[in-house]
Scaffold this motif. Structure first.
Motif, PDB file in Angstrom:
ATOM      1  N   HIS A   3     -11.257  26.324  41.221  1.00  0.00           N
ATOM      2  CA  HIS A   3     -11.046  27.777  41.067  1.00  0.00           C
ATOM      3  C   HIS A   3     -11.761  28.501  42.198  1.00  0.00           C
ATOM      4  O   HIS A   3     -12.981  28.620  42.212  1.00  0.00           O
ATOM      5  CB  HIS A   3     -11.569  28.280  39.714  1.00  0.00           C
ATOM      6  CG  HIS A   3     -11.363  29.766  39.524  1.00  0.00           C
ATOM      7  ND1 HIS A   3     -10.625  30.285  38.489  1.00  0.00           N
ATOM      8  CD2 HIS A   3     -11.780  30.832  40.257  1.00  0.00           C
ATOM      9  CE1 HIS A   3     -10.604  31.614  38.588  1.00  0.00           C
ATOM     10  NE2 HIS A   3     -11.305  31.968  39.650  1.00  0.00           N
ATOM     11  N   HIS A  51     -10.972  31.374  45.869  1.00  0.00           N
ATOM     12  CA  HIS A  51     -10.126  32.394  46.495  1.00  0.00           C
ATOM     13  C   HIS A  51     -10.248  32.230  48.000  1.00  0.00           C
ATOM     14  O   HIS A  51     -11.150  32.809  48.611  1.00  0.00           O
ATOM     15  CB  HIS A  51     -10.567  33.789  46.062  1.00  0.00           C
ATOM     16  CG  HIS A  51     -10.580  33.974  44.568  1.00  0.00           C
ATOM     17  ND1 HIS A  51      -9.475  34.390  43.864  1.00  0.00           N
ATOM     18  CD2 HIS A  51     -11.543  33.759  43.641  1.00  0.00           C
ATOM     19  CE1 HIS A  51      -9.770  34.443  42.565  1.00  0.00           C
ATOM     20  NE2 HIS A  51     -11.018  34.056  42.398  1.00  0.00           N
ATOM     21  N   LYS A 100      -1.705  33.117  37.834  1.00  0.00           N
ATOM     22  CA  LYS A 100      -3.025  33.551  37.377  1.00  0.00           C
ATOM     23  C   LYS A 100      -2.889  34.821  36.554  1.00  0.00           C
ATOM     24  O   LYS A 100      -2.224  35.762  36.977  1.00  0.00           O
ATOM     25  CB  LYS A 100      -3.906  33.817  38.603  1.00  0.00           C
ATOM     26  CG  LYS A 100      -5.212  34.566  38.329  1.00  0.00           C
ATOM     27  CD  LYS A 100      -6.287  33.642  37.828  1.00  0.00           C
ATOM     28  CE  LYS A 100      -7.592  34.378  37.547  1.00  0.00           C
ATOM     29  NZ  LYS A 100      -8.210  34.991  38.728  1.00  0.00           N
ATOM     30  N   HIS A 109     -12.746  29.902  33.700  1.00  0.00           N
ATOM     31  CA  HIS A 109     -14.152  30.261  33.416  1.00  0.00           C
ATOM     32  C   HIS A 109     -14.623  29.722  32.068  1.00  0.00           C
ATOM     33  O   HIS A 109     -15.661  29.096  31.994  1.00  0.00           O
ATOM     34  CB  HIS A 109     -14.417  31.763  33.555  1.00  0.00           C
ATOM     35  CG  HIS A 109     -13.921  32.338  34.841  1.00  0.00           C
ATOM     36  ND1 HIS A 109     -14.292  31.809  36.054  1.00  0.00           N
ATOM     37  CD2 HIS A 109     -13.049  33.350  35.119  1.00  0.00           C
ATOM     38  CE1 HIS A 109     -13.687  32.478  37.023  1.00  0.00           C
ATOM     39  NE2 HIS A 109     -12.921  33.407  36.482  1.00  0.00           N
ATOM     40  N   ASP A 124     -15.473  29.573  42.291  1.00  0.00           N
ATOM     41  CA  ASP A 124     -15.022  30.966  42.319  1.00  0.00           C
ATOM     42  C   ASP A 124     -15.416  31.658  43.624  1.00  0.00           C
ATOM     43  O   ASP A 124     -15.610  32.868  43.653  1.00  0.00           O
ATOM     44  CB  ASP A 124     -15.562  31.751  41.110  1.00  0.00           C
ATOM     45  CG  ASP A 124     -14.708  32.973  40.772  1.00  0.00           C
ATOM     46  OD1 ASP A 124     -13.613  33.117  41.352  1.00  0.00           O
ATOM     47  OD2 ASP A 124     -15.153  33.794  39.944  1.00  0.00           O
TER      48      ASP A 124
HETATM   49 ZN   LIG Z   1     -11.854  33.880  40.448  1.00  0.00          ZN
END
Ligand SMILES: [Zn+2]
Length: 558
Positions: free
Chosen positions: A92, A94, A306, A389, A452
């Motif tokens: 996970h 970006h 997502k 999460h 993340d």
């Molecule tokens: Zn995220």
């Protein structure tokens, strides 16, 4: 291509390929010898050599057995006892967001306004005039006089580029004259509700935008294709240097996907990226019509969606079943209706896509899991649905995830970042089931680990360390926070490799050092599986390999 038109030569080549590569003639492309390998599957430790041909692992075993793979063109690397794991996977993250963050001028701890101007001028000199220059982190409280700045020195030093500099707390920005011209900010501009344009004695804007005055940024066009491509390139290089060979991009819009396609087509995507589409109606309509994009070389995979069930714990936006312990009237926010999440999940499933739903509070998790369960109709691990999460989940919902085959996509460094205040938000009873990695495994669930980034550092060594210690980098708290949830190193490594690969439909390609798999791997200077825990974050990454190619070497640019 029809078989009838296939040239004979090609048929002969296909037949030879089907018979398996021949090592006698030219040998393997790469042999790593005298190493310590942690293949993950099967679990354990192998001393010896690994050989790669055509981008895939063709041998892992004792050094002597690798001799037959040596040919005149084989590159042999003597590991001298160093450690090799599968390439690390961030389940996970970006990537585009990381690139954007890396591109911003870092203004944190600048001791004077002059220093801020200097850093911005230096950054602007590297990009074409007219390109926006972004920075963040300035704090006038660190400067002599502690006054808010005025744009003039900045505008004089950087006249040709519009500049946007966000204050350290994110609640104010400084822009230059060029930016004000583009944004239409002048003496006649009125202050918006909840915001202010600071002004000089004569009423002209000083360039400082406070709170809602920053909304003018919405007038800017989105990032250009060139910017997106540059951000992806820079972020990918950053990831390879820390041992990541596969990353995700959770929630990308059409413009971002265009940049991914452009890089992939140019052969300039140096790692694997699994892209999840953002939850926007036209984008999903288009992609559900055309179906997932599955790259035969597994470089760029677009087969996820997502969504968001709730907010975050830090800002008390995560949706809880009982009020926040430190805010008795507040149960957080559900941000997407359950019916919408169910509908998108159904359509995704029918079109061959997986979904990943952001859920941080126990109410957010409950609503997201209800939506996914209705769409799945029962246990369907092959659908690879994911709860992103999974920070606070009821015990019965953790069991439900394991039963349905819904993957817990969790970030070890979130736990160690949140631990200083999470107990105040949640209180004793709820804390026991917060960031509960071990409970996921104990229920027979699947744990895919990530960071993340850019919210946290992209460095997976920090994630491995947090997973096995539940401590900050200073070793606090002693023994670890809620230490019953610590993972073993083997479990943590599996979460950052094979199970992360599973969570992205990539487990047949990468995630372990097995013959036949793509040769994605990391060479560590020290044995991260046996050094003292405190040394895990400092174990140097000597080499990162993707598809058998060395794409990062410490102290060298390949
Ligand atoms: Zn995220």
């Amino acid at each position: 291509m029809t078989l009838g038109r296939t040239p004979l030569l090609l048929l002969a080549a296909l037949a030879a390929a089907a018979a398996g590569p021949s090592f006698a003639e030219d040998g393997a492309d790469l042999v790593l010898q005298h190493g310590v390998f942690y293949p993950v599957q099967p679990p354990g430790r192998v001393e010896g050599s690994l050989a790669v041909k055509g981008g895939r692992i063709v041998y892992l075993g004792p050094d002597a057995g690798a001799e037959r793979f040596r040919g005149p063109r084989t590159r042999v690397v003597d590991l001298a006892g160093r450690t090799v794991t599968p390439g690390l996977i961030d389940a996970h993250s970006h990537l585009l967001g990381l690139g954007r963050a890396l591109a911003q001028v870092d203004l944190t701890a600048a001791p004077t306004y002059e220093e801020v101007v200097r850093r911005v001028r230096e950054a602007a000199a590297k990009v074409a005039p007219g390109t926006w220059v972004y920075g963040r982190g300035w704090d006038q409280n660190l400067w002599p006089g502690q006054q808010f700045p005025s744009h003039e020195p900045l505008s004089a030093a950087v006249p040709g580029h519009p500049v946007w500099l966000t204050r350290v707390d994110g609640h104010a920005a400084l822009v230059n004259a060029k930016a004000m011209q583009i944004l239409g900010i002048d003496a006649a501009t009125k202050d918006p509700d909840g915001g202010r344009f600071l002004r000089d004695a004569s009423g002209r804007p000083s360039g400082v935008l406070v709170d809602n005055a920053m909304d003018v940024i919405g007038r800017l066009p989105g990032a250009t294709l060139e910017e997106n491509e540059r951000w992806l390139r820079d972020a990918a290089r950053h990831c390879l240097a820390v041992g990541l060979t596969t990353v995700t991009d959770m929630g990308v819009d059409g413009g971002g996907i265009e940049a991914y396609h452009a890089l992939r087509q140019a052969g300039e995507l140096p790692l694997r990226a699994a892209v999840f589409l953002t939850d926007s109606q036209p984008l999903l309509d288009e992609w559900f019509r055309r179906g997932p994009e599955i790259d035969p070389e597994a470089r760029l995979v677009i087969r996820g969606v997502k969504m968001y069930a709730d907010g975050a714990l830090g800002s008390r936006g995560a949706a809880l079943l009982e009020p926040y312990s430190d805010d008795p009237g507040n149960v957080g926010l559900l941000v997407t209706p359950g019916a919408h999440m169910e509908d998108v999940s159904r359509r995704a499933l029918a079109a061959g896509f997986q979904v990943g739903i952001h859920a941080i509070g126990d109410r957010g998790s409950l609503v997201a899991l209800d939506a996914m369960e209705k769409a799945l109709g029962g246990p369907r691990p092959e659908a690879r649905f994911r709860l992103e999460h999974s920070q606070v989940v009821r015990v019965q919902d953790l069991e439900r995830m394991a039963r349905l085959g819904i993957i817990a996509s969790m970030q070890p460094t979130h736990a160690t970042s949140d631990m200083p205040w999470a107990d105040e938000r949640l209180g004793e009873g709820r804390l026991e089931r917060a960031y509960a990695w071990r409970k996921v495994l104990a229920d027979g669930g699947r744990l895919a680990l990530g960071s993340d980034f850019p919210v946290e550092s992209a460095d997976p060594r920090l994630g491995l360390y947090a997973a096995v210690t539940r401590q900050d980098l200073e070793g606090n708290p002693p023994g670890g926070w809620l230490p019953g949830e610590r993972l073993t190193r083997e479990e943590a490594l599996r979460g950052f490799t094979l199970d992360a690969a599973w969570s992205l439909f990539l487990e047949n390609e990468v995630g372990s050092l097995e013959v036949g798999k793509r040769a994605d791997l990391v060479v560590f200077a020290r044995d991260i599986m046996s050094v003292p825990e405190a040394e895990i974050p400092r174990a140097d990454i000597d080499m990162t390999v993707v598809d058998g190619r060395i794409v990062h070497e410490r102290g060298r640019t390949p």
